[in-house]
Design a protein around this motif. Structure first.
Motif, PDB file in Angstrom:
ATOM      1  N   VAL A   1      -5.565  65.954 -76.349  1.00  0.00           N
ATOM      2  CA  VAL A   1      -5.901  65.814 -74.933  1.00  0.00           C
ATOM      3  C   VAL A   1      -5.259  66.961 -74.159  1.00  0.00           C
ATOM      4  O   VAL A   1      -4.036  67.127 -74.149  1.00  0.00           O
ATOM      5  CB  VAL A   1      -5.433  64.460 -74.359  1.00  0.00           C
ATOM      6  N   VAL A   2      -6.113  67.773 -73.525  1.00  0.00           N
ATOM      7  CA  VAL A   2      -5.686  68.916 -72.732  1.00  0.00           C
ATOM      8  C   VAL A   2      -6.074  68.657 -71.284  1.00  0.00           C
ATOM      9  O   VAL A   2      -7.181  68.190 -71.010  1.00  0.00           O
ATOM     10  CB  VAL A   2      -6.354  70.216 -73.225  1.00  0.00           C
ATOM     11  N   ALA A   3      -5.175  68.943 -70.354  1.00  0.00           N
ATOM     12  CA  ALA A   3      -5.453  68.702 -68.938  1.00  0.00           C
ATOM     13  C   ALA A   3      -5.348  69.993 -68.149  1.00  0.00           C
ATOM     14  O   ALA A   3      -4.545  70.882 -68.465  1.00  0.00           O
ATOM     15  CB  ALA A   3      -4.489  67.664 -68.365  1.00  0.00           C
TER      16      ALA A   3
ATOM     17  N   LEU B   1     -11.191  67.344 -79.417  1.00  0.00           N
ATOM     18  CA  LEU B   1     -10.293  67.197 -78.273  1.00  0.00           C
ATOM     19  C   LEU B   1     -11.034  66.698 -77.044  1.00  0.00           C
ATOM     20  O   LEU B   1     -12.268  66.666 -77.009  1.00  0.00           O
ATOM     21  CB  LEU B   1      -9.581  68.515 -77.971  1.00  0.00           C
ATOM     22  N   VAL B   2     -10.253  66.327 -76.044  1.00  0.00           N
ATOM     23  CA  VAL B   2     -10.768  65.927 -74.732  1.00  0.00           C
ATOM     24  C   VAL B   2     -10.096  66.816 -73.683  1.00  0.00           C
ATOM     25  O   VAL B   2      -8.881  67.017 -73.728  1.00  0.00           O
ATOM     26  CB  VAL B   2     -10.472  64.449 -74.408  1.00  0.00           C
ATOM     27  N   VAL B   3     -10.892  67.341 -72.757  1.00  0.00           N
ATOM     28  CA  VAL B   3     -10.355  68.123 -71.637  1.00  0.00           C
ATOM     29  C   VAL B   3     -10.481  67.285 -70.365  1.00  0.00           C
ATOM     30  O   VAL B   3     -11.581  66.858 -70.011  1.00  0.00           O
ATOM     31  CB  VAL B   3     -11.107  69.452 -71.446  1.00  0.00           C
ATOM     32  N   ILE B   4      -9.354  67.048 -69.703  1.00  0.00           N
ATOM     33  CA  ILE B   4      -9.355  66.352 -68.415  1.00  0.00           C
ATOM     34  C   ILE B   4      -9.167  67.396 -67.327  1.00  0.00           C
ATOM     35  O   ILE B   4      -8.221  68.182 -67.368  1.00  0.00           O
ATOM     36  CB  ILE B   4      -8.219  65.318 -68.315  1.00  0.00           C
TER      37      ILE B   4
ATOM     38  N   LEU C   1     -18.409  73.228 -69.317  1.00  0.00           N
ATOM     39  CA  LEU C   1     -18.678  74.017 -70.524  1.00  0.00           C
ATOM     40  C   LEU C   1     -17.613  75.100 -70.711  1.00  0.00           C
ATOM     41  O   LEU C   1     -17.183  75.371 -71.834  1.00  0.00           O
ATOM     42  CB  LEU C   1     -20.065  74.641 -70.438  1.00  0.00           C
ATOM     43  N   LEU C   2     -17.173  75.715 -69.611  1.00  0.00           N
ATOM     44  CA  LEU C   2     -16.134  76.740 -69.699  1.00  0.00           C
ATOM     45  C   LEU C   2     -14.821  76.134 -70.186  1.00  0.00           C
ATOM     46  O   LEU C   2     -14.124  76.729 -71.027  1.00  0.00           O
ATOM     47  CB  LEU C   2     -15.933  77.393 -68.329  1.00  0.00           C
ATOM     48  N   ASN C   3     -14.476  74.962 -69.680  1.00  0.00           N
ATOM     49  CA  ASN C   3     -13.269  74.276 -70.149  1.00  0.00           C
ATOM     50  C   ASN C   3     -13.349  73.970 -71.641  1.00  0.00           C
ATOM     51  O   ASN C   3     -12.374  74.135 -72.382  1.00  0.00           O
ATOM     52  CB  ASN C   3     -13.063  72.977 -69.372  1.00  0.00           C
TER      53      ASN C   3
END
Length: 266
Positions: free
Chosen positions: A217-219, A125-128, A111-113
């Motif tokens: 997409v953020v990693a 977006l997608v956080v990896i 949730l923080l990401n």
């Protein structure tokens, strides 16, 4: 100043934000039985080295996926910094909807990401997150959390491979020069590295197909830069995204400062 504490399965990260920038970041191995006093002895020495004082801390935010570690981290905040900590959980004010069946089961780090990624990069977006587990979290255009994917982390896979196969050594992760390994170590490195690149590309492709739209997409995580070298699907690397989520959550959820006890002068 804000003391942000991100307690993961492998490490606990402590960081101080002065309202403008992060003044320091320090990590220690996660050990649920570590006492608040042990944390304090270690952390206050690092404060002194960085020119910080405990009295400067007026807020504390804790995010943890290790419930057993929370008790002593909360005591650290209360007893050593005299601040009532904000605990990142599904019941606090996130500023977005958690659109899953059981919000209380979603890890605080995910949730923080999502909170920080939407704030800095907007959605969808997608956080990896390359952590103990490799997680993929999907954030809607309005910031709503839609759910995601949890896969075994890279280091977990390496350790399982070593323990389950008697003749396979324990190895470090790295990008191999060739896909076809010419010895055992090279073959293992290739399987892990390119196997995870395939996992990343496959899952991101399926998420985009299911969402029927383009997604940024953020990693994040220590291995994010390494795997970004092997694929074009990762667009942005943000190593501080979880800490940023704690900072943003603290801004949205002010908590009272504990009152210092009044000591009578004899």
């Amino acid at each position: 100043m804000l003391l942000a504490i991100d307690a993961g399965n492998t490490n606990v990260v402590f960081a101080v934000h002065d309202g403008t920038e992060w003044r320091g970041r320090w990590r220690i191995a996660t050990r649920p039985d570590r006492t608040s006093d042990e944390y304090a002895v270690w952390l206050l020495a690092l404060f002194q080295h960085s020119g910080l004082k405990p009295a400067q801390i007026d807020r504390c935010a804790i995010g943890t996926v290790v419930p057993a570690a929370l008790y002593n981290l909360r005591r650290l905040s209360r007893e050593w910094f005299e601040v009532e900590p904000l605990i990142a959980r599904s019941t606090v004010h996130w500023g977005f909807d958690i659109r899953v069946e059981r919000p209380q089961e979603v890890g605080a780090d995910r949730l923080l990401n999502s909170l920080a990624a939407h704030h800095h990069y907007r959605g969808p977006l997608v956080v990896i997150d390359f952590g103990t587990a490799t997680t993929f979290d999907v954030v809607d255009a309005d910031g709503g959390y839609l759910g995601g994917v949890i896969a075994p982390g890279i280091n977990l896979s390496l350790e399982a491979l070593h323990k389950a196969a008697a003749r396979l050594p324990r190895i470090g992760i790295g990008r191999p020069q060739a896909v076809i390994g010419r010895d055992t170590v090279a073959a293992m490195q290739s399987g892990i590295y390119w196997g995870y690149v395939g996992l990343i590309e496959g899952i991101i492709g399926r998420i985009k197909a299911e969402a029927e739209r383009a997604l940024k997409v953020v990693a994040t995580g220590g291995l994010a830069p390494l795997f970004a070298e092997g694929t074009t699907v990762i667009e942005t690397i943000d190593p501080d995204i979880t800490l940023e989520g704690l900072r943003l959550l603290a801004e949205r959820n002010p908590v009272p400062i504990l009152q210092k006890p009044v000591r009578e002068i004899p």
